[in-house]
Design a protein around this motif. Structure first.
Motif, PDB file in Angstrom:
ATOM      1  N   ASN A   1      -2.567  12.998  -5.312  1.00 24.65           N
ATOM      2  CA  ASN A   1      -2.572  11.978  -4.270  1.00 24.65           C
ATOM      3  C   ASN A   1      -3.093  10.665  -4.849  1.00 24.65           C
ATOM      4  N   ASN A   2      -2.224   9.641  -4.877  1.00 25.22           N
ATOM      5  CA  ASN A   2      -2.610   8.357  -5.458  1.00 25.22           C
ATOM      6  C   ASN A   2      -3.750   7.673  -4.710  1.00 25.22           C
ATOM      7  N   VAL A   3      -3.918   7.994  -3.432  1.00 23.05           N
ATOM      8  CA  VAL A   3      -4.953   7.336  -2.625  1.00 23.05           C
ATOM      9  C   VAL A   3      -6.304   8.041  -2.767  1.00 23.05           C
ATOM     10  N   SER A   4      -6.312   9.361  -2.565  1.00 28.60           N
ATOM     11  CA  SER A   4      -7.582  10.098  -2.641  1.00 28.60           C
ATOM     12  C   SER A   4      -7.994  10.404  -4.074  1.00 28.60           C
ATOM     13  N   LYS A   5      -7.069  10.198  -5.035  1.00 31.80           N
ATOM     14  CA  LYS A   5      -7.339  10.444  -6.457  1.00 31.80           C
ATOM     15  C   LYS A   5      -7.701  11.895  -6.718  1.00 31.80           C
TER      16      LYS A   5
ATOM     17  N   ARG B   1       7.388  13.581  -8.153  1.00 32.83           N
ATOM     18  CA  ARG B   1       6.143  13.439  -7.397  1.00 32.83           C
ATOM     19  C   ARG B   1       5.341  14.734  -7.305  1.00 32.83           C
TER      20      ARG B   1
ATOM     21  N   TYR C   1       1.250   4.169  -2.870  1.00 33.45           N
ATOM     22  CA  TYR C   1       1.045   5.575  -2.491  1.00 33.45           C
ATOM     23  C   TYR C   1       2.218   6.449  -2.930  1.00 33.45           C
TER      24      TYR C   1
ATOM     25  N   ALA D   1       0.829  -1.215   0.000  1.00 34.33           N
ATOM     26  CA  ALA D   1       0.000   0.000   0.000  1.00 34.33           C
ATOM     27  C   ALA D   1       0.857   1.255   0.000  1.00 34.33           C
ATOM     28  N   TRP D   2       1.907   1.258   0.819  1.00 33.53           N
ATOM     29  CA  TRP D   2       2.787   2.423   0.877  1.00 33.53           C
ATOM     30  C   TRP D   2       3.566   2.597  -0.423  1.00 33.53           C
TER      31      TRP D   2
END
Length: 215
Positions: free
Chosen positions: A131-135, A107, A60, A56-57
Motif C-alpha cells: 500500500n503506497n499510502v500506509s507504507k 500492482r 496511490y 493523491a489518487w
C-alpha cells in the motif's frame, strides 16, 4: 405513478418537518431534573481541491519500487519446507513448487503452490500487496488443508532485507484465535526464506520454514 411519487415526497417532507419539531422541543424544554450532555462535534476536514485529489489518487495507484521488487520474483521456485508441530518437536520435511506472477498492471503479486505434505496433495495460493499510502505490506494465504484465510500485515526493513508480518489464525482444535508472525527474507537474487512463528501456551515458537530457490 405520479401520485405515488407525490405521496413519497410529502411523506419525506413531513418526516423532515417532524424531526425539526422534535429537535426544537428538545432544545427548548427545560427540566431541572435532567442532565444536559453535549455530544462531541466532529472536526470538519479541510477542503481539498480537485487537482490535489487527482494527484493523491494517482500516487496511490501507481506501482513503485516495492512493486518492482515483487515483480523480480516472477517465475518458478522450488520450495524446501520444514514443519514443527510442537515447540522443540521433531521436524517434518515436505516440498512444493511455487509459481509467481504479477496481477493488475504490476500492482499485486500472486503465488500458486503445489506439492505434497505428509503424503497428501497440497495446494495453496498467496497474495501480496504493498500500500503506497500506509507504507505496509498485506499478505493473504489459503490452501486445501483448511477453510480459513490467513491475513497478515507488516513493513520492510532495508537493513535486514526482511518483511515482518503479523496476523491471527484460528486454532481448529480450540476454536480460539492465536497470533502468528512471519519473517520473509530476501537472501539473494535467487533465494528467499520464509519463517513462520506460532504461539502456544503464551510462548512463541518456530513452526515452519520454507527455503525457496528460483529455477
Amino acid at each position: 405513478m405520479k401520485n405515488v411519487t407525490g405521496i413519497l415526497v410529502v411523506l419525506i417532507l413531513s418526516f423532515i418537518s417532524c424531526k425539526k419539531e422534535v429537535k426544537t422541543e428538545t432544545v427548548t424544554t427545560k427540566d431541572s431534573d435532567s442532565i444536559k450532555t453535549e455530544e462531541p462535534v466532529a472536526e470538519a476536514e479541510a477542503p481539498v481541491d480537485s487537482a490535489a485529489q487527482v494527484k493523491a489518487w494517482q500516487a496511490y495507484a501507481t506501482p513503485g519500487e516495492p512493486h518492482k521488487i515483487m515483480a523480480d520474483e516472477v517465475g518458478t521456485w522450488t520450495c524446501d519446507m520444514t514443519f514443527w508441530y510442537e515447540p522443540n518437536g521433531k521436524p517434518e520435511k515436505a516440498s512444493s513448487t511455487a509459481n509467481v506472477k504479477m496481477l493488475l498492471g504490476g500492482r499485486y503479486q500472486e503465488t500458486d503452490y503445489k506439492g505434497t505434505i505428509m503424503g497428501s496433495p497440497f495446494e495453496g495460493k498467496g497474495t501480496l500487496a504493498y500500500n503506497n499510502v500506509s507504507k505496509e505490506y498485506t499478505n493473504t494465504f489459503i490452501d486445501n488443508m483448511g477453510t480459513g484465510m490467513m491475513v497478515a500485515t507488516g513493513k520492510y526493513d532495508e537493513g535486514s532485507k526482511t518483511i515482518e508480518l503479523k496476523g491471527e489464525i484460528v486454532n481448529p482444535v480450540s476454536g480460539k484465535k492465536a497470533p502468528y508472525r512471519e519473517l520473509y527474507t530476501i537472501v539473494d537474487a535467487t533465494t528467499r526464506k520464509m519463517e513462520m512463528f506460532d504461539t502456544k501456551n503464551g510462548a512463541e515458537y518456530k513452526s515452519m520454514e520454507i527455503v525457496m530457490k528460483k529455477k
